[in-house]
Design a protein around this motif. Structure first.
Motif, PDB file in Angstrom:
ATOM      1  N   ALA A   1       2.105  15.388   5.226  1.00 14.62           N
ATOM      2  CA  ALA A   1       2.380  13.986   4.893  1.00 14.62           C
ATOM      3  C   ALA A   1       1.147  13.325   4.277  1.00 14.62           C
ATOM      4  O   ALA A   1       1.258  12.537   3.328  1.00 14.62           O
ATOM      5  N   TYR A   2      -0.018  13.657   4.796  1.00 12.24           N
ATOM      6  CA  TYR A   2      -1.267  13.119   4.254  1.00 12.24           C
ATOM      7  C   TYR A   2      -1.442  13.509   2.784  1.00 12.24           C
ATOM      8  O   TYR A   2      -1.718  12.666   1.940  1.00 12.24           O
ATOM      9  N   TYR A   3      -1.275  14.792   2.483  1.00 13.54           N
ATOM     10  CA  TYR A   3      -1.485  15.229   1.103  1.00 13.54           C
ATOM     11  C   TYR A   3      -0.411  14.704   0.157  1.00 13.54           C
ATOM     12  O   TYR A   3      -0.694  14.411  -1.001  1.00 13.54           O
ATOM     13  N   ILE A   4       0.806  14.568   0.625  1.00  8.53           N
ATOM     14  CA  ILE A   4       1.853  13.989  -0.224  1.00  8.53           C
ATOM     15  C   ILE A   4       1.498  12.549  -0.556  1.00  8.53           C
ATOM     16  O   ILE A   4       1.569  12.118  -1.711  1.00  8.53           O
ATOM     17  N   THR A   5       1.084  11.803   0.452  1.00 11.98           N
ATOM     18  CA  THR A   5       0.713  10.403   0.222  1.00 11.98           C
ATOM     19  C   THR A   5      -0.560  10.298  -0.598  1.00 11.98           C
ATOM     20  O   THR A   5      -0.637   9.509  -1.538  1.00 11.98           O
ATOM     21  N   TRP A   6      -1.543  11.090  -0.263  1.00  7.78           N
ATOM     22  CA  TRP A   6      -2.845  10.993  -0.909  1.00  7.78           C
ATOM     23  C   TRP A   6      -2.788  11.379  -2.381  1.00  7.78           C
ATOM     24  O   TRP A   6      -3.375  10.700  -3.224  1.00  7.78           O
ATOM     25  N   ASP A   7      -2.092  12.451  -2.728  1.00  6.10           N
ATOM     26  CA  ASP A   7      -2.097  12.932  -4.105  1.00  6.10           C
ATOM     27  C   ASP A   7      -0.893  12.481  -4.915  1.00  6.10           C
ATOM     28  O   ASP A   7      -1.052  11.976  -6.022  1.00  6.10           O
ATOM     29  N   PHE A   8       0.310  12.663  -4.394  1.00  2.00           N
ATOM     30  CA  PHE A   8       1.485  12.342  -5.192  1.00  2.00           C
ATOM     31  C   PHE A   8       1.759  10.852  -5.264  1.00  2.00           C
ATOM     32  O   PHE A   8       2.348  10.375  -6.230  1.00  2.00           O
ATOM     33  N   MET A   9       1.369  10.107  -4.245  1.00  2.00           N
ATOM     34  CA  MET A   9       1.570   8.662  -4.274  1.00  2.00           C
ATOM     35  C   MET A   9       0.296   7.937  -4.718  1.00  2.00           C
ATOM     36  O   MET A   9       0.219   6.716  -4.653  1.00  2.00           O
ATOM     37  N   HIS A  10      -0.709   8.700  -5.148  1.00  2.00           N
ATOM     38  CA  HIS A  10      -1.960   8.183  -5.716  1.00  2.00           C
ATOM     39  C   HIS A  10      -2.684   7.234  -4.773  1.00  2.00           C
ATOM     40  O   HIS A  10      -3.310   6.270  -5.210  1.00  2.00           O
ATOM     41  N   MET A  11      -2.629   7.504  -3.483  1.00  2.00           N
ATOM     42  CA  MET A  11      -3.306   6.649  -2.524  1.00  2.00           C
ATOM     43  C   MET A  11      -4.826   6.755  -2.665  1.00  2.00           C
ATOM     44  O   MET A  11      -5.544   5.810  -2.379  1.00  2.00           O
ATOM     45  N   ARG A  12      -5.316   7.862  -3.164  1.00  2.00           N
ATOM     46  CA  ARG A  12      -6.755   8.037  -3.316  1.00  2.00           C
ATOM     47  C   ARG A  12      -7.326   7.054  -4.327  1.00  2.00           C
ATOM     48  O   ARG A  12      -8.503   6.735  -4.280  1.00  2.00           O
ATOM     49  N   ASP A  13      -6.500   6.547  -5.244  1.00  2.00           N
ATOM     50  CA  ASP A  13      -6.980   5.632  -6.279  1.00  2.00           C
ATOM     51  C   ASP A  13      -6.875   4.164  -5.873  1.00  2.00           C
ATOM     52  O   ASP A  13      -7.228   3.294  -6.656  1.00  2.00           O
ATOM     53  N   GLU A  14      -6.396   3.894  -4.668  1.00  2.00           N
ATOM     54  CA  GLU A  14      -6.242   2.515  -4.207  1.00  2.00           C
ATOM     55  C   GLU A  14      -7.515   2.035  -3.514  1.00  2.00           C
ATOM     56  O   GLU A  14      -8.429   2.813  -3.258  1.00  2.00           O
ATOM     57  N   THR A  15      -7.535   0.740  -3.201  1.00  2.00           N
ATOM     58  CA  THR A  15      -8.700   0.185  -2.519  1.00  2.00           C
ATOM     59  C   THR A  15      -8.763   0.702  -1.081  1.00  2.00           C
ATOM     60  O   THR A  15      -7.756   1.124  -0.513  1.00  2.00           O
TER      61      THR A  15
ATOM     62  N   VAL B   1      -2.552   4.174   6.189  1.00  2.00           N
ATOM     63  CA  VAL B   1      -2.833   5.313   7.059  1.00  2.00           C
ATOM     64  C   VAL B   1      -2.773   4.914   8.530  1.00  2.00           C
ATOM     65  O   VAL B   1      -2.123   5.587   9.336  1.00  2.00           O
ATOM     66  N   TRP B   2      -3.406   3.824   8.919  1.00  2.00           N
ATOM     67  CA  TRP B   2      -3.429   3.449  10.333  1.00  2.00           C
ATOM     68  C   TRP B   2      -2.066   2.999  10.826  1.00  2.00           C
ATOM     69  O   TRP B   2      -1.726   3.219  11.981  1.00  2.00           O
ATOM     70  N   THR B   3      -1.288   2.379   9.952  1.00  4.28           N
ATOM     71  CA  THR B   3       0.082   2.034  10.343  1.00  4.28           C
ATOM     72  C   THR B   3       0.878   3.305  10.607  1.00  4.28           C
ATOM     73  O   THR B   3       1.595   3.405  11.610  1.00  4.28           O
ATOM     74  N   ALA B   4       0.752   4.276   9.726  1.00  6.61           N
ATOM     75  CA  ALA B   4       1.473   5.543   9.906  1.00  6.61           C
ATOM     76  C   ALA B   4       0.996   6.266  11.162  1.00  6.61           C
ATOM     77  O   ALA B   4       1.806   6.806  11.925  1.00  6.61           O
ATOM     78  N   VAL B   5      -0.308   6.293  11.393  1.00  2.00           N
ATOM     79  CA  VAL B   5      -0.841   6.964  12.587  1.00  2.00           C
ATOM     80  C   VAL B   5      -0.306   6.291  13.850  1.00  2.00           C
ATOM     81  O   VAL B   5       0.129   6.958  14.795  1.00  2.00           O
TER      82      VAL B   5
END
Length: 126
Positions: A70-84, A92-96
């Motif tokens: 789930a982390y890698y899907i969100t981080w790479d495919f949903m471009h979360m790495r490019d957000e603030t 992330v903390w809401t999901a955790v």
């Protein structure tokens, strides 16, 4: 002007030349994790059937590998790495928190159902 996406995975350990290569790289990584889950689910090694925190170690491995996927899907495919940083932390903390809450509920209800099947009618005051 659009900014370029980072073309690496595993914290920069693996780098790619194009977005297409990166997509294939993440797909292969997620496929390997899924294959490990399937193999463990089919063979169920006896060494992983020990109890850890009221649950089998194999179940903990499944939960951890699912969170990693789930982390890698969100981080790479949903471009979360490019957000603030603030938006990333909120997501992330809401999901955790929700995952931990779900695990707590499943363990509580599972224990209650097991008690009903083992001992007959069981009543708990919460």
């Amino acid at each position: 002007m659009a900014h370029a996406h980072k073309l690496e995975i595993l914290r920069g350990l693996v780098k790619f030349k194009s977005n297409t290569q990166k997509i294939w790289g993440v797909l292969i990584l997620l496929s390997i994790i899924t294959a490990v889950e399937v193999v463990l689910g089919i063979y169920k090694p006896e060494s992983l059937m020990t109890q850890v925190l009221s649950m089998k170690l194999l179940n903990w491995i499944f939960i951890i590998l699912t969170i990693v996927k789930a982390y890698y899907i969100t981080w790479d495919f949903m471009h979360m790495r490019d957000e603030t940083k603030a938006l990333r932390r909120m997501v992330v903390w809401t999901a955790v928190f929700l995952i931990c809450y779900l695990i707590f509920i499943l363990l509580q209800e599972g224990g209650y159902i097991e008690g009903v099947y083992s001992n007959g009618f069981v009543k708990r005051d919460f």
